[in-house]
Design an enzyme around this catalytic site. Structure first.
Site, PDB file in Angstrom:
ATOM      1  N   LYS A   2      10.594  31.789  55.851  1.00 28.27           N
ATOM      2  CA  LYS A   2       9.730  32.012  57.018  1.00 28.27           C
ATOM      3  C   LYS A   2      10.668  32.229  58.187  1.00 28.27           C
ATOM      4  CE  LYS A   2       6.111  29.573  59.669  1.00 28.27           C
ATOM      5  NZ  LYS A   2       5.929  30.707  60.501  1.00 28.27           N
ATOM      6  N   ARG A  38       0.150  38.713  66.658  1.00 30.94           N
ATOM      7  CA  ARG A  38      -0.750  37.961  65.786  1.00 30.94           C
ATOM      8  C   ARG A  38      -2.160  37.884  66.334  1.00 30.94           C
ATOM      9  NH1 ARG A  38      -0.466  31.932  64.114  1.00 30.94           N
ATOM     10  NH2 ARG A  38      -2.597  32.189  64.816  1.00 30.94           N
ATOM     11  N   ARG A  65       5.342  37.227  64.440  1.00 27.42           N
ATOM     12  CA  ARG A  65       4.629  37.938  63.380  1.00 27.42           C
ATOM     13  C   ARG A  65       4.063  39.209  63.993  1.00 27.42           C
ATOM     14  NH1 ARG A  65       1.145  35.707  59.298  1.00 27.42           N
ATOM     15  NH2 ARG A  65       0.881  37.333  57.729  1.00 27.42           N
ATOM     16  N   GLU A  82       9.366  32.618  49.836  1.00 24.15           N
ATOM     17  CA  GLU A  82      10.257  33.440  50.666  1.00 24.15           C
ATOM     18  C   GLU A  82      10.539  32.683  51.957  1.00 24.15           C
ATOM     19  OE1 GLU A  82       8.608  37.169  52.102  1.00 24.15           O
ATOM     20  OE2 GLU A  82       6.577  36.399  51.839  1.00 24.15           O
ATOM     21  N   LYS A 116       2.724  27.397  54.514  1.00 25.30           N
ATOM     22  CA  LYS A 116       3.995  27.418  55.236  1.00 25.30           C
ATOM     23  C   LYS A 116       4.606  26.029  55.118  1.00 25.30           C
ATOM     24  CE  LYS A 116       1.461  26.924  59.580  1.00 25.30           C
ATOM     25  NZ  LYS A 116       1.077  27.611  60.818  1.00 25.30           N
ATOM     26  N   GLU A 176       7.960  40.210  60.309  1.00 20.95           N
ATOM     27  CA  GLU A 176       8.430  39.365  61.394  1.00 20.95           C
ATOM     28  C   GLU A 176       9.310  40.214  62.306  1.00 20.95           C
ATOM     29  OE1 GLU A 176       7.367  36.156  60.949  1.00 20.95           O
ATOM     30  OE2 GLU A 176       8.209  35.238  62.751  1.00 20.95           O
TER      31      GLU A 176
END
Lengths: 343, 528
Positions: free
Chosen positions: B226, B246, B231, B224, B396, B271
């Protein structure tokens, strides 16, 4: 005794024969300068720190201690004349006497008398005991010329004994590290060593190369500094559990890299302010100064009880304010080249 | 109180993070309840004593010291607590040894007082304490320690003190109130870990490792986008909603419109982004989101011009049901099913990327030009939602960084282990009139050997010194990598880089051939 309020028929303005210039204090009737920042024909020097004692004067009058320090730092000077503490000498139309200032070895206040008026140029001074130099002597006067390095009421130096105890406790708590103390090479370093010795620390103390000559000189003047050894490229890594002294500039520099995990300490009056200590990456601040703190500055002014206070360098605004609050005449002199040394 | 002020004093002078953690851990182990709990509250910014405000402290000192001398001192020292601790006159005839009440007693006394009514209590305490004691008292009472200790660091210290996992501490943290007696009881093994099911608490995030090299099999991993926002975790329980960053900081007040729109009890991971009109009401760049960050109060204009929403990645709780033990595919299905119950204005779903194989995925990543995309995420389809970074579960895969060749202009000494090195570099690009303008600052990306080389260059090429900063001859080219570049009114060059770091030292390249501002500005993707 010439004191406050004495009658001075010939004087329009008190101390008009003393001329403060940016580069130093000029005493007209004697044709000499005190602590000039540029070369002059005749200089009277209060003490050996670089912002007071410059090289290149044609003739210098100072105590034997100060002259010896100048010789170590600058080599042979021009004509020198020794001023013994307490002995009056005539220079031109001025009677001159050097009196202990308690700042560093050889440091003096210069007492000037001319036409019935007495001016004391105190240079840098402190009031607490220092095993490396003669104690400050208060001299009542008409004009007291004072420093104001720590001229803010936040500066109150704690007891020397407690600060030294802090350093020794840290050393004992960290047997795998060394304690690296940044200290001004002239005066502070030798005082720290003497205080450590007085507290019973008789192990060898290691020195940065820049400290050696002045320590040797202090020894010649009778200071028993004990077992001092140089830090060398060979022994550097093996100094766990030792106290090492270096100039403040070396604390965070390449020189300190190979030392075994040093606890970074600094012996200075500025260490009273946390942010000052943090800026220099100091872990162990030792509040130890060769200057008068706020209480000592104000106490000294009360004690010598001058008609006027002249303030040379430091935080002059706050000391001026204090003088105003206490109905004392005061002015700030605008001298150049006087730095906040690492003291 | 003495033990606490000792701790604060030592923390102030300690640079290394590990040493700070150890100091706090030792304190928490050695200090009795409730003192240690109040100390932990102070260190984590959870202590609010309405009875004492900075104005009250200032009024107290001005009764004792000439206001003009106070002002000069404060200007010089730069910190109210420190100035007052130094200026406070030692009372005459103070008994020795001075009896100082324990921290718990101090806090409880001050807590019991009405707003602004702490003067008498503070005076009594200040008279009894020494300089570090007064400093710690004022810091504690006014609620802002500002000594470089984050809440996370204090929690890490707790975890180290009692040999528990810091993520477990996070898990229950938001259900606890000072002085945290159940926390310490659990830490010492007297009770099971407390549970907080009916209040919204922070659950530790699952994090990803960077995909270094090689490929993954897309039958095992889902891909998916980023997104380039922040976050967040949105947690609602018992009808109350909180938004956590985060690091577990509560940021609900900065994004009230998102919290208010949450209609169901659940814990979601996503996000936080803002909508931009230039993006057709879709996600705008991180630069736009920055307008909303770090604001305590949010104005109507902010809400209108930079409306926030959450693009959802994952679900941790559905109602009271903990889904973290379910594989990613299961959770993804639950999340997709939940979308119908969430208002589209504030919540949308981060879509999956369909690619035939890894090479096709790499091509999609290369082609992504959307300013709000930071790269790709690869998630193992069977991965449970586990706290922190676990190898092999999530990756990531950021877009390749942009690079420009810049010229070193200034250097500054680092801190801690790097305190003897010039390790922070300001660099510039050439402007149209042939002068260098600073475009950024970097202090990472190089090896230890390169640092030595750079440090040597700075020392040998200094042309001026400004305090801790050295200006150097404009002769060394640094290849600087960065994630994106944006317009900035704050910088003379008009641009600001995101995450700049030194990627190569170009000793082979003459300074005149470094890049121009024009080249750099072409990489800006923000709408004008």
């Amino acid at each position: 005794m010439i004191g406050r309020g004495s009658h001075m028929p010939n004087m329009v303005t008190p101390g008009s024969w003393i001329k403060p210039f940016p580069q130093g204090i000029y005493v007209e009737p004697g044709d000499f300068w005190i602590d000039p920042s540029a070369p002059v024909d005749r200089a009277l020097v209060t003490h050996g720190h670089a912002d007071h004692a410059r090289s290149g004067h044609k003739a210098v009058m100072a105590t034997s201690g100060t002259l010896a320090i100048m010789a170590v730092r600058y080599g042979e000077a021009g004509v020198t004349q020794v001023a013994d503490y307490g002995t009056q000498q005539r220079v031109g139309d001025v009677d001159v006497r050097f009196v202990p200032a308690g700042h560093v070895l050889g440091s003096a206040q210069i007492v000037l008398e001319h036409q019935g008026e007495r001016v004391v140029v105190s240079g840098d001074y402190k009031r607490r005991p220092d095993p490396t130099c003669a104690p400050f002597e208060p001299v009542p006067c008409d004009i007291f010329v004072t420093e104001a390095t720590f001229g803010l009421p936040v500066f109150r130096h704690p007891d020397t004994v407690d600060e030294i105890a802090k350093a020794l406790a840290t050393l004992a708590d960290n047997p795998d590290r060394c304690v690296l103390i940044g200290a001004y090479a002239l005066g502070k370093a030798q005082r720290v060593i003497m205080e450590l010795r007085a507290a019973g620390h008789d192990a060898p103390i290691y020195l940065h190369g820049a400290m050696q000559k002045l320590c040797d000189l202090y020894r010649e003047f009778g200071c028993d500094l004990g077992d001092l050894r140089p830090v060398t490229a060979q022994n550097k890594a093996d100094l766990r559990g030792a106290i090492i002294l270096c100039p403040p500039s070396a604390l965070n520099d390449r020189w300190a890299r190979a030392l075994p995990d040093p606890v970074t300490a600094m012996a200075s009056g500025w260490m009273r302010i946390r942010q000052r200590a943090r800026q220099r990456n100091v872990e162990l601040p030792l509040i130890l100064s060769d200057h008068a703190d706020w209480d000592e500055l104000t106490q000294t002014i009360r004690q010598v009880d001058p008609g006027e206070v002249w303030i040379t360098h430091g935080r002059e605004d706050a000391l001026l304010r204090w003088c105003a609050l206490h109905q004392r005449r005061a002015r700030a002199l605008d001298l150049v080249g006087r730095e906040d040394e690492d003291d | 109180m003495r033990r606490f002020s000792d701790l604060i004093d030592r923390l102030v002078y300690t640079r290394s993070r590990n040493a700070k953690v150890k100091l706090i851990a030792d304190y928490l182990r050695a200090t009795p309840d409730p003192d240690r709990g109040w100390a932990l509250a102070s260190l984590t910014g959870q202590l609010d004593l309405a009875a004492v405000k900075p104005a009250l402290v200032k009024a107290l000192i001005e009764e004792r010291v000439d206001p003009e001398l106070f002002r000069m001192s404060r200007n010089y020292v730069g910190d109210l607590a420190e100035t007052c601790s130094l200026l406070w006159p030692e009372p005459p005839g103070r008994p020795t040894p001075v009896v100082v009440p324990p921290l718990g007693e101090v806090v409880e006394t001050l807590k019991a007082l009405p707003r602004g009514q702490g003067a008498a209590t503070m005076t009594t305490l200040m008279d009894r304490l020494d300089v570090p004691g007064r400093y710690a008292l004022i810091k504690l009472a006014t609620g802002a320690l500002r000594i470089g200790i984050s809440a996370r660091l204090a929690k890490t210290a707790f975890a180290q003190a009692f040999d528990v996992d810091v993520e477990e501490v996070e898990e229950i943290w938001h259900g606890l109130v000072p002085p945290y007696l159940p926390l310490f009881q659990w830490g010492e093994g007297h009770i099971e870990r407390p549970r907080y099911d009916d209040i919204p608490v922070f659950r530790p995030f699952m994090l990803a490792h960077p995909l270094e090299d090689g490929a993954v099999d897309l039958t095992d991993y889902a891909a998916e986008w980023k997104w380039d926002g922040i976050r967040v975790q949105i947690a609602r329980a018992g009808g109350e909603t909180r938004l956590f960053s985060r690091t577990g900081d509560d940021i609900t007040n900065s994004f009230p419109e998102v919290a208010e729109a949450m209609p169901i009890d659940a814990v979601l991971d996503g996000e936080l982004l803002v909508r931009g009109t230039a993006q057709g009401n879709s996600a705008a760049s991180f630069n736009a989101l920055q307008q909303r960050l770090g604001r305590k109060a949010v104005s109507g204009a902010m809400l209108r011009d930079f409306p926030a929403f959450v693009r959802l990645y994952d679900v941790l709780y559905d109602g009271a049901q903990d889904l973290r033990g379910q594989p990613w595919t299961e959770r993804r299905e639950r999340l997709e099913a939940m979308m119908a119950r969430l208002p589209g204005e504030r919540f949308d779903l981060s879509g999956l990327i369909v690619a035939g194989d890894f090479a096709q995925l790499a091509a999609l990543r290369e082609g992504a030009r959307d300013a709000s995309i930071e790269g790709l995420m690869l998630k193992r389809r069977d991965s449970l939602y586990s706290a922190g970074r676990k190898v092999g579960l999530w990756y990531k895969w950021k877009r390749d960084p942009l690079v420009v060749d810049c010229v070193m202009m200034y250097a500054q000494r680092g801190s801690g282990k790097r305190s003897s090195f010039y390790s922070d570099y300001t660099f510039g690009c050439w402007s149209e009139d042939g002068t260098l303008l600073p475009v950024g600052k970097a202090y990472s990306g190089f090896t230890d050997a390169e640092l030595k080389m750079l440090d040597g260059f700075v020392r040998n090429n200094t042309v001026a010194k400004f305090g801790p900063v050295r200006e150097v001859t404009k002769s060394l080219v640094l290849e600087v990598a960065f994630d994106s570049v944006h317009r900035s009114k704050r910088h003379k060059s008009g641009v600001a880089m995101r995450f700049p770091r030194i990627s190569r030292i170009r000793t082979d390249k003459p300074a005149e051939e470094a890049d121009t501002l024009e080249t750099l500005a072409k990489l800006i993707t923000d709408p004008v």
